[in-house]
Design an enzyme around this catalytic site. Structure first.
Site, PDB file in Angstrom:
ATOM      1  N   ASP A 105      60.920 -18.716  17.604  1.00 37.98           N
ATOM      2  CA  ASP A 105      60.184 -19.973  17.530  1.00 37.98           C
ATOM      3  C   ASP A 105      60.796 -20.923  16.519  1.00 37.98           C
ATOM      4  O   ASP A 105      60.589 -20.780  15.313  1.00 37.98           O
ATOM      5  CB  ASP A 105      58.727 -19.685  17.154  1.00 37.98           C
ATOM      6  N   ASP A 295      61.547 -27.271  19.848  1.00 38.88           N
ATOM      7  CA  ASP A 295      60.678 -26.114  19.646  1.00 38.88           C
ATOM      8  C   ASP A 295      60.883 -25.058  20.733  1.00 38.88           C
ATOM      9  O   ASP A 295      60.344 -25.166  21.836  1.00 38.88           O
ATOM     10  CB  ASP A 295      59.223 -26.605  19.642  1.00 38.88           C
TER      11      ASP A 295
END
Length: 463
Positions: A105, A295
């Site tokens: 992430d 992201d």
């Protein structure tokens, strides 16, 4: 981080809220840890809508608040989970080291894994047992994470963490004892944050930042190449997911030059300035000083309502969706949608296969771009996730802070939809070490306190 495809680990958004003893680091290299990808089971439209709703809520909640035979290089082979809903890799924790799968992430900065005390809320997810590690330290601080669709709670600890041939001693991480349903699913045990220390809720230095700042890597960079299975009707639940490198770029996976764009503002998220989008050949101006968080933990792409409305206005017969699809738009599935993103003057196309999030009928599809007005002071206006990242080779640079994109090579694109077994986790021997300086036990710890390092030549093992 966000997952949006059916049966994905739903949305994993980490914002740790407690102080933590930041790590001293022992840096090691020399082995490869493969990452694994899994694809989703078929679900009905109502289930897909529920997951989509959770994704949108989670994005809003999250952002509202070359030579491999050299030292300092490591590679993780990734796993693609549930038709591109998430990408995970493996790291090892403890002494002796035990391997765990974690979602990667770039939109958060903390590490956590399910603990052995997690009980029924963690289901059959593999868990970390602190008593089995001789190097584990309990930091005696509570741990709580609120997500768009639930929460995780436990306590903070530190231990030796290894990944791709590197090792960091006393790395801080959360040990989760209770977790909301669908936050992660077997075989994933947690999440590895790859953003900057400044957004670490636990106030600890992320593992990647310790390694990059210490000089442990040949180059202070890490990169991602993600595969596509969303349009492969024969995909299995787990598929090869691409590659995550530390300390170098894999030149076989891209062509031409890497286009570097500096981080917008102080390093926090991996923010890029986005000036405009091109949809069906028409430009949509986004205004000035518009920031986008790159992201990898988000499946789709979130943007301001007015911009999303403008995008779909250029797609004939599209319309706002309703119910649990609120914030998304539907459009005719037989329409090939061409979208291009512009970062710092360079334009990057997105495949129409990635624009199509899912089908809700024989003729109607849901688009991957959805409304989430998360922008504001210190928060990104856009969240650009895997739907875009599957179309480029992405590089994240520590110093000077920047994000780089490059065109995928044929070697990379041929990995899309390939019929192959996903990689399995491996643990290699430590080949290099470094010692970290002391770090504050409260406040935001500095990642630059490394005192010494010893480097040796490493041959990275490749699958």
């Amino acid at each position: 981080m966000l997952t949006s495809r059916p049966l994905a680990s739903a949305t994993v958004l980490l914002l740790f809220t407690v102080d933590i003893l930041a790590a001293s680091a022992d840096l090691n290299r020399g082995f490869s840890i493969p990452l694994v990808k899994r694809s989703p089971k078929q679900r009905d439209v109502s289930e897909q809508a529920r997951i989509a709703k959770l994704q949108r809520e989670a994005v809003i909640a999250k952002y509202a608040n070359h030579d491999r035979r050299r030292s300092g290089q490591g590679v993780n082979l990734l796993v693609d989970q549930d038709y591109d809903s998430g990408y995970y890799g493996s790291l090892a924790i403890g002494t002796p080291p035990v391997s765990y799968n974690v979602l990667l992430d770039t939109g958060s900065a903390d590490l956590w894994v399910a603990g052995s005390n997690c009980g029924t809320s963690c289901g059959s997810t593999p868990t970390f047992d602190p008593s089995a590690s001789s190097t584990f330290k309990n930091q005696s601080q509570s741990f709580f994470e609120q997500y768009g669709q639930g929460a995780a709670q436990g306590y903070l600890g530190s231990d030796t963490v290894q990944m791709a041939g590197f090792s960091v001693d006393n790395q801080a991480f959360g040990i989760v004892g209770a977790i909301s349903m669908n936050l992660v699913q077997t075989p994933v045990s947690g999440l590895l944050g790859l953003a900057w220390e400044s957004i670490s809720s636990s106030r600890s230095v992320p593992m990647w930042q310790t390694l990059a700042s210490s000089g442990a890597w040949d180059q202070p960079i890490m990169s991602l190449q993600l595969t596509r299975y969303t349009n492969d009707t024969q995909a299995n639940s787990l598929e090869p997911g691409g590659e995550f490198t530390m300390g170098y770029v894999n030149t076989s996976l891209y062509t031409g030059d890497i286009d570097w764009q500096s981080i917008a503002g102080e390093p926090s998220f991996w923010l890029q300035t986005m000036s405009f989008l091109t949809v069906q050949g028409s430009n949509i101006s986004l205004g000035s000083n518009v920031n986008a968080a790159i992201d990898s933990g988000t499946t789709n792409i979130a943007g301001p309502s007015d911009a999303i409305k403008s995008i779909y206005s250029l797609i004939p017969n599209s319309q706002p969706a309703s119910g649990e699809w609120q914030g998304y738009y539907s459009y005719p599935c037989d329409t090939k949608v061409n979208v291009e993103f512009n970062f710092g003057g360079q334009t990057w196309p997105m495949s129409s296969a990635d624009f199509e999030y899912t089908r809700i009928s024989s003729s109607q599809c849901i688009g991957a771009l959805f409304e989430a007005d998360s922008g504001g002071s210190g928060r990104p206006d856009w969240v650009v996730g895997d739907a875009f990242l599957k179309n480029v080779y992405s590089v994240f640079r520590f110093n000077p802070p920047a994000v780089g994109f490059a065109e995928l090579s044929s070697t990379a694109t041929l990995k899309n939809g390939i019929d192959a077994a996903p990689p399995s986790a491996t643990i290699g021997s430590v080949s290099a070490s470094a010692t970290a300086g002391s770090i504050r036990t409260s406040g935001i710890a500095s990642s630059l306190g490394l005192l010494s390092a010893v480097f040796v030549v490493v041959v990275a093992s490749l699958c």
